[in-house]
Write a protein that holds these residues in place. Structure first.
Motif, PDB file in Angstrom:
ATOM      1  N   LEU A  41       0.851  -1.348  -0.078  1.00 52.57           N
ATOM      2  CA  LEU A  41       0.028  -0.149  -0.003  1.00 52.57           C
ATOM      3  C   LEU A  41       0.830   1.250  -0.033  1.00 52.57           C
ATOM      4  N   LYS A  42       1.848   1.197   0.916  1.00 52.72           N
ATOM      5  CA  LYS A  42       2.899   2.309   0.725  1.00 52.72           C
ATOM      6  C   LYS A  42       3.448   2.584  -0.682  1.00 52.72           C
ATOM      7  N   ARG A  43       3.988   1.550  -1.227  1.00 53.61           N
ATOM      8  CA  ARG A  43       4.373   1.799  -2.679  1.00 53.61           C
ATOM      9  C   ARG A  43       3.302   2.290  -3.610  1.00 53.61           C
ATOM     10  N   TYR A  44       2.358   1.779  -3.489  1.00 56.62           N
ATOM     11  CA  TYR A  44       0.945   2.113  -4.251  1.00 56.62           C
ATOM     12  C   TYR A  44       0.720   3.816  -4.105  1.00 56.62           C
ATOM     13  N   THR A  45       0.823   4.059  -2.953  1.00 53.49           N
ATOM     14  CA  THR A  45       0.486   5.611  -2.434  1.00 53.49           C
ATOM     15  C   THR A  45       1.916   6.461  -2.588  1.00 53.49           C
ATOM     16  N   GLY A  46       2.906   5.841  -2.697  1.00 47.86           N
ATOM     17  CA  GLY A  46       4.216   6.618  -2.809  1.00 47.86           C
ATOM     18  C   GLY A  46       4.884   7.097  -1.634  1.00 47.86           C
ATOM     19  N   GLU A  47       4.628   6.656  -0.307  1.00 48.10           N
ATOM     20  CA  GLU A  47       5.432   6.755   0.706  1.00 48.10           C
ATOM     21  C   GLU A  47       6.475   6.065   0.736  1.00 48.10           C
ATOM     22  N   ILE A  48       6.650   4.886   0.059  1.00 50.17           N
ATOM     23  CA  ILE A  48       7.873   4.091  -0.296  1.00 50.17           C
ATOM     24  C   ILE A  48       7.858   4.152  -1.915  1.00 50.17           C
ATOM     25  N   LYS A  49       8.986   4.466  -2.551  1.00 48.56           N
ATOM     26  CA  LYS A  49       9.222   4.637  -3.963  1.00 48.56           C
ATOM     27  C   LYS A  49       9.211   3.333  -4.637  1.00 48.56           C
ATOM     28  N   PRO A  50       9.085   3.446  -5.891  1.00 47.14           N
ATOM     29  CA  PRO A  50       8.748   2.089  -6.427  1.00 47.14           C
ATOM     30  C   PRO A  50      10.193   1.207  -6.589  1.00 47.14           C
ATOM     31  N   ASN A  51       9.855  -0.008  -6.456  1.00 52.86           N
ATOM     32  CA  ASN A  51      11.037  -0.975  -6.525  1.00 52.86           C
ATOM     33  C   ASN A  51      11.163  -1.778  -7.881  1.00 52.86           C
ATOM     34  N   ILE A  52      10.636  -1.010  -8.877  1.00 58.82           N
ATOM     35  CA  ILE A  52      10.788  -1.588 -10.248  1.00 58.82           C
ATOM     36  C   ILE A  52      11.359  -0.913 -11.070  1.00 58.82           C
ATOM     37  N   LEU A  53      11.788  -1.187 -12.337  1.00 60.71           N
ATOM     38  CA  LEU A  53      12.637  -0.596 -13.312  1.00 60.71           C
ATOM     39  C   LEU A  53      11.393   0.307 -14.097  1.00 60.71           C
ATOM     40  N   ALA A  54      11.542   1.285 -14.390  1.00 60.07           N
ATOM     41  CA  ALA A  54      10.618   2.067 -15.416  1.00 60.07           C
ATOM     42  C   ALA A  54       9.333   2.141 -14.967  1.00 60.07           C
ATOM     43  N   PRO A  55       8.936   2.531 -13.881  1.00 60.10           N
ATOM     44  CA  PRO A  55       7.333   2.649 -13.289  1.00 60.10           C
ATOM     45  C   PRO A  55       6.823   3.781 -14.254  1.00 60.10           C
ATOM     46  N   LYS A  56       5.466   3.776 -14.454  1.00 60.29           N
ATOM     47  CA  LYS A  56       4.771   4.591 -15.191  1.00 60.29           C
ATOM     48  C   LYS A  56       4.726   6.009 -14.347  1.00 60.29           C
ATOM     49  N   ASP A  57       5.074   6.104 -13.130  1.00 53.35           N
ATOM     50  CA  ASP A  57       5.055   7.307 -12.480  1.00 53.35           C
ATOM     51  C   ASP A  57       6.125   7.010 -11.308  1.00 53.35           C
ATOM     52  N   LYS A  58       7.062   7.919 -11.356  1.00 52.86           N
ATOM     53  CA  LYS A  58       8.329   7.604 -10.593  1.00 52.86           C
ATOM     54  C   LYS A  58       8.119   7.686  -9.123  1.00 52.86           C
ATOM     55  N   ARG A  59       6.989   8.454  -8.823  1.00 47.91           N
ATOM     56  CA  ARG A  59       6.538   8.576  -7.266  1.00 47.91           C
ATOM     57  C   ARG A  59       6.043   7.650  -6.877  1.00 47.91           C
ATOM     58  N   ARG A  60       5.468   6.824  -7.521  1.00 46.14           N
ATOM     59  CA  ARG A  60       4.525   5.439  -6.865  1.00 46.14           C
ATOM     60  C   ARG A  60       4.345   4.411  -7.949  1.00 46.14           C
ATOM     61  N   MET A  61       3.731   3.362  -7.324  1.00 44.02           N
ATOM     62  CA  MET A  61       3.222   2.246  -8.250  1.00 44.02           C
ATOM     63  C   MET A  61       1.845   2.227  -8.530  1.00 44.02           C
ATOM     64  N   PHE A  62       1.534   1.636  -9.611  1.00 47.18           N
ATOM     65  CA  PHE A  62      -0.073   1.436  -9.721  1.00 47.18           C
ATOM     66  C   PHE A  62      -0.169  -0.044  -9.468  1.00 47.18           C
ATOM     67  N   ALA A  63      -1.544  -0.654  -9.367  1.00 49.36           N
ATOM     68  CA  ALA A  63      -1.908  -1.727  -8.833  1.00 49.36           C
ATOM     69  C   ALA A  63      -1.564  -2.859  -9.891  1.00 49.36           C
ATOM     70  N   ASN A  64      -1.473  -2.623 -11.155  1.00 44.38           N
ATOM     71  CA  ASN A  64      -0.942  -3.492 -12.074  1.00 44.38           C
ATOM     72  C   ASN A  64       0.567  -3.488 -12.317  1.00 44.38           C
ATOM     73  N   GLU A  65       1.174  -2.707 -11.502  1.00 41.55           N
ATOM     74  CA  GLU A  65       2.767  -2.886 -11.644  1.00 41.55           C
ATOM     75  C   GLU A  65       3.327  -3.766 -10.561  1.00 41.55           C
ATOM     76  N   PHE A  66       2.595  -4.165  -9.623  1.00 40.67           N
ATOM     77  CA  PHE A  66       3.038  -5.172  -8.814  1.00 40.67           C
ATOM     78  C   PHE A  66       3.114  -6.522  -9.278  1.00 40.67           C
ATOM     79  N   SER A  67       3.966  -7.296  -8.701  1.00 42.62           N
ATOM     80  CA  SER A  67       4.025  -8.702  -9.031  1.00 42.62           C
ATOM     81  C   SER A  67       2.759  -9.516  -8.923  1.00 42.62           C
ATOM     82  N   GLU A  68       2.762 -10.657  -9.622  1.00 47.08           N
ATOM     83  CA  GLU A  68       1.448 -11.446  -9.837  1.00 47.08           C
ATOM     84  C   GLU A  68       1.163 -11.811  -8.223  1.00 47.08           C
ATOM     85  N   LYS A  69       2.067 -12.003  -7.460  1.00 43.67           N
ATOM     86  CA  LYS A  69       1.988 -12.507  -6.081  1.00 43.67           C
ATOM     87  C   LYS A  69       1.469 -11.312  -5.159  1.00 43.67           C
ATOM     88  N   GLU A  70       2.090 -10.600  -5.395  1.00 44.03           N
ATOM     89  CA  GLU A  70       1.558  -9.187  -4.493  1.00 44.03           C
ATOM     90  C   GLU A  70       0.183  -8.578  -4.964  1.00 44.03           C
TER      91      GLU A  70
END
Length: 208
Positions: free
Chosen positions: A76-105
């Motif tokens: 949730l914190k990576r989703y909101t941007g409290e924690i920065k994305p942990n993937i390469l080339a996220p759509k938004d460098k400030r946060r992650m979108f739901a469909n950018e998480f791993s399948e398990k996540e």
């Protein structure tokens, strides 16, 4: 509210803040010693498709409320941007979108939301304690008129919150008719990283 209007002696409305209840109405009924108190949540809409924020907090506040495990709160914190994305080339460098998480996540967060759906919906709509909302009053002003509808909160909990839990095409989460998303905005202040829930209260006008 099914009162007999002829038996009502006095009505007084008190405005509250900091609770799910916006207005508490005190009703004095003739020949009745006690005064009834009804808690109303008020939603003002300007158009039929106007979405309304119903709750927003930092993820840690929700962790306290719902005993969210660490792995879910981290998502949730990576989703909101409290924690920065942990993937390469996220759509938004400030946060992650739901469909950018791993399948398990994705599976983990959807499972957690499903398992806690009733608690989440009740807390963000109705609230808890003495000032939990018992009714939802929706008002809409148009150029020529104004309309309103009053529904019991239990009806609203079922109507807005009893659908499926899913990810949207835009990469947010939906719980029934309620959208869960990053708050955003706020001129780039850190409060943009809060988690918020939104719905369209004007939908109640379409219910017969």
């Amino acid at each position: 509210m099914e009162y007999d209007l002829l038996k009502i002696e006095y009505v007084k409305a008190l405005k509250l803040s900091g609770f799910k209840t916006d207005i508490q109405v005190h009703i004095t009924v003739k020949l009745k010693e006690a005064i009834d108190a009804q808690n109303l949540q008020v939603k003002l809409v300007s158009n039929p498709k106007g979405f309304n924020q119903i709750d927003k907090r930092w993820v840690d506040k929700y962790v306290e409320m719902w005993n969210i495990p660490v792995d879910i709160s981290t998502i949730l914190k990576r989703y909101t941007g409290e924690i920065k994305p942990n993937i390469l080339a996220p759509k938004d460098k400030r946060r992650m979108f739901a469909n950018e998480f791993s399948e398990k996540e994705q599976s983990d967060i959807l499972l957690w939301l499903n398992n806690n759906q009733s608690f989440i919906v009740s807390d963000i709509l109705k609230g808890r304690g003495q000032f939990a909302a018992e009714w939802m009053l929706v008002t809409q002003k148009t150029k020529s008129d104004s309309i309103w509808i009053l529904k019991p909160m239990n009806f609203c909990l079922n109507y807005f919150g009893n659908g499926i839990v899913e990810m949207t095409e835009r990469g947010n989460f939906k719980i029934g008719k309620i959208t869960m998303q990053r708050k955003g905005g706020d001129g780039g202040r850190n409060t943009a990283n809060m988690l918020q829930y939104k719905l369209n209260p004007a939908e109640l006008f379409d219910i017969e």
